[in-house]
Design a protein around this motif. Structure first.
Motif, PDB file in Angstrom:
ATOM      1  N   LEU A 160       0.861  -1.177   0.000  1.00  0.00           N
ATOM      2  CA  LEU A 160       0.000   0.000   0.000  1.00  0.00           C
ATOM      3  C   LEU A 160       0.900   1.231   0.000  1.00  0.00           C
ATOM      4  N   HIS A 161       0.761   2.077  -1.033  1.00  0.00           N
ATOM      5  CA  HIS A 161       1.577   3.289  -1.151  1.00  0.00           C
ATOM      6  C   HIS A 161       0.675   4.509  -1.137  1.00  0.00           C
ATOM      7  N   ASP A 190       7.815   8.768  -0.842  1.00  0.00           N
ATOM      8  CA  ASP A 190       8.607   8.818   0.389  1.00  0.00           C
ATOM      9  C   ASP A 190       8.498   7.471   1.096  1.00  0.00           C
ATOM     10  N   ASP A 191       9.547   7.095   1.834  1.00  0.00           N
ATOM     11  CA  ASP A 191       9.508   5.838   2.570  1.00  0.00           C
ATOM     12  C   ASP A 191       8.341   5.791   3.550  1.00  0.00           C
ATOM     13  N   ALA A 192       8.046   6.933   4.183  1.00  0.00           N
ATOM     14  CA  ALA A 192       6.975   6.958   5.176  1.00  0.00           C
ATOM     15  C   ALA A 192       5.610   6.683   4.562  1.00  0.00           C
ATOM     16  N   ASP A 193       5.486   6.766   3.224  1.00  0.00           N
ATOM     17  CA  ASP A 193       4.208   6.519   2.547  1.00  0.00           C
ATOM     18  C   ASP A 193       3.997   5.033   2.240  1.00  0.00           C
ATOM     19  N   GLN A 237       3.987  -3.946   8.093  1.00  0.00           N
ATOM     20  CA  GLN A 237       5.243  -3.211   8.197  1.00  0.00           C
ATOM     21  C   GLN A 237       5.129  -1.858   7.509  1.00  0.00           C
ATOM     22  N   ASN A 238       5.945  -0.929   7.952  1.00  0.00           N
ATOM     23  CA  ASN A 238       6.122   0.327   7.225  1.00  0.00           C
ATOM     24  C   ASN A 238       7.612   0.518   6.956  1.00  0.00           C
ATOM     25  N   LYS A 239       7.901   1.298   5.945  1.00  0.00           N
ATOM     26  CA  LYS A 239       9.289   1.499   5.560  1.00  0.00           C
ATOM     27  C   LYS A 239       9.842   2.722   6.275  1.00  0.00           C
ATOM     28  N   ALA A 240      10.971   2.540   6.942  1.00  0.00           N
ATOM     29  CA  ALA A 240      11.596   3.624   7.692  1.00  0.00           C
ATOM     30  C   ALA A 240      13.096   3.540   7.510  1.00  0.00           C
ATOM     31  N   SER A 241      13.718   4.647   7.150  1.00  0.00           N
ATOM     32  CA  SER A 241      15.174   4.725   6.952  1.00  0.00           C
ATOM     33  C   SER A 241      15.669   3.653   5.992  1.00  0.00           C
ATOM     34  N   GLY A 242      14.878   3.381   4.967  1.00  0.00           N
ATOM     35  CA  GLY A 242      15.307   2.452   3.938  1.00  0.00           C
ATOM     36  C   GLY A 242      15.032   0.995   4.220  1.00  0.00           C
ATOM     37  N   ASP A 254       9.681   0.227  16.760  1.00  0.00           N
ATOM     38  CA  ASP A 254      11.075   0.298  16.332  1.00  0.00           C
ATOM     39  C   ASP A 254      11.700  -1.098  16.283  1.00  0.00           C
ATOM     40  N   ASN A 255      10.944  -2.045  15.708  1.00  0.00           N
ATOM     41  CA  ASN A 255      11.375  -3.435  15.538  1.00  0.00           C
ATOM     42  C   ASN A 255      11.586  -4.165  16.861  1.00  0.00           C
ATOM     43  N   SER A 256      10.984  -3.684  17.936  1.00  0.00           N
ATOM     44  CA  SER A 256      11.085  -4.342  19.244  1.00  0.00           C
ATOM     45  C   SER A 256       9.671  -4.621  19.759  1.00  0.00           C
ATOM     46  N   THR A 257       9.397  -5.876  20.132  1.00  0.00           N
ATOM     47  CA  THR A 257       8.068  -6.255  20.598  1.00  0.00           C
ATOM     48  C   THR A 257       7.798  -5.645  21.972  1.00  0.00           C
TER      49      THR A 257
END
Length: 286
Positions: A50-51, A57-60, A76-81, A100-103
């Motif tokens: 979904l864009h 932008d990555d945040a999109d 998932q969302n895209k953040a910092s590549g 931030d990838n931490s459960t």
């Protein structure tokens, strides 16, 4: 609709209005009577992307991923590549919430687990459980449904019915403060006002029943071990009350707790000093 170069199918339209979309001769997308089905390749994961805002932008950029190697679906969302997980749906109905990838939160067969701090009405929790509310409602309620009526208690950041400062253990069932600590650190058991009268008190105890014979009970752990109350001034022992054996009560003074007075059965013994009756400084030597 086929690719002219290799005659591989690209799309298929059926008479009932269904649509199939292909990639490398494998259907990836299909509409049917119950909705839409997305397929991954043989042995591979399935994705839905979904864009927003043209995806520039990555945040999109967002995606769902269904794993082929395990029973798991993630958002998932895209953040910092890179892709970061927000939500995970696992087997047996379990879920995980990530930051931030931490459960940070996960459901288990025995309940739920929080990794970090939990805030209730609090956006910046600073402890395992951080409750924020007006007056005494930032409390923890404990309810035992076995009794009739239910046995209900609360841990409150205030003194119920007395003050919005301090702390109390409140008996909801019987509408009574059982233990209180006021804003100055005075402790009360069976009273809502531990610091009353002409002198400052650190601990006030009120009998909980009209027939109570004592407000406090101190017990040694063996028959010959004495129970005691010691008074200290800035850490230095100045006096004490000691119960020895089965019928001896002693009063001690000084840093070593030297016995000054002993009550033994019906006898009063003064170890060393004067028995002063009436005017200070006038007494009987022993």
């Amino acid at each position: 609709l086929n690719n002219e170069a290799n005659n591989e199918p690209l799309a298929k339209l059926t008479e009932n209005g269904a649509v199939e979309l292909y990639h490398n001769d494998v259907v990836n997308f299909e509409t049917n009577g119950t909705g839409i089905t997305v397929y991954g390749p043989e042995g591979g994961d399935a994705y839905i992307y979904l864009h927003a805002d043209e995806g520039d932008d990555d945040a999109d950029k967002w995606r769902f991923q269904a794993y082929s190697s395990s029973s798991k679906l993630i958002l998932q969302n895209k953040a910092s590549g890179g892709w970061e997980s927000n939500f995970e749906a696992l087997g047996n109905g379990a879920i995980k919430l990530d930051y931030d990838n931490s459960t940070k939160f996960e459901t288990l067969s025995t309940g739920a687990k929080i990794n970090g701090y939990l805030g209730v009405n609090q956006s910046s929790p600073a402890a395992g459980i951080h409750l924020t509310a007006a007056n005494d409602r930032a409390c923890i309620r404990l309810e035992n449904t076995y009794d009739t009526p239910d046995n209900v208690w609360e841990l409150q950041p205030g003194i119920n019915g007395v003050s919005n400062t301090g702390f109390c253990i409140y008996d909801v069932t019987d509408s009574a403060n059982r233990l209180v600590i006021d804003g100055s650190g005075h402790v009360g058991i069976g009273t809502s006002s531990p610091n009353v009268g002409g002198h400052t008190k650190s601990l006030s105890i009120s009998s909980l029943a009209s027939a109570a014979r004592s407000g406090i009970n101190i017990e040694g752990n063996t028959a010959n071990c004495h129970a005691c109350v010691e008074m200290r001034n800035n850490g230095t022992l100045v006096s004490g009350i000691y119960s020895r054996g089965t019928n001896r009560l002693q009063f001690g003074t000084g840093a070593s707790g030297t016995v000054a007075v002993e009550v033994n059965d019906k006898n009063l013994e003064i170890e060393d000093g004067n028995l002063v009756i009436g005017t200070s400084g006038h007494g009987i030597d022993f």
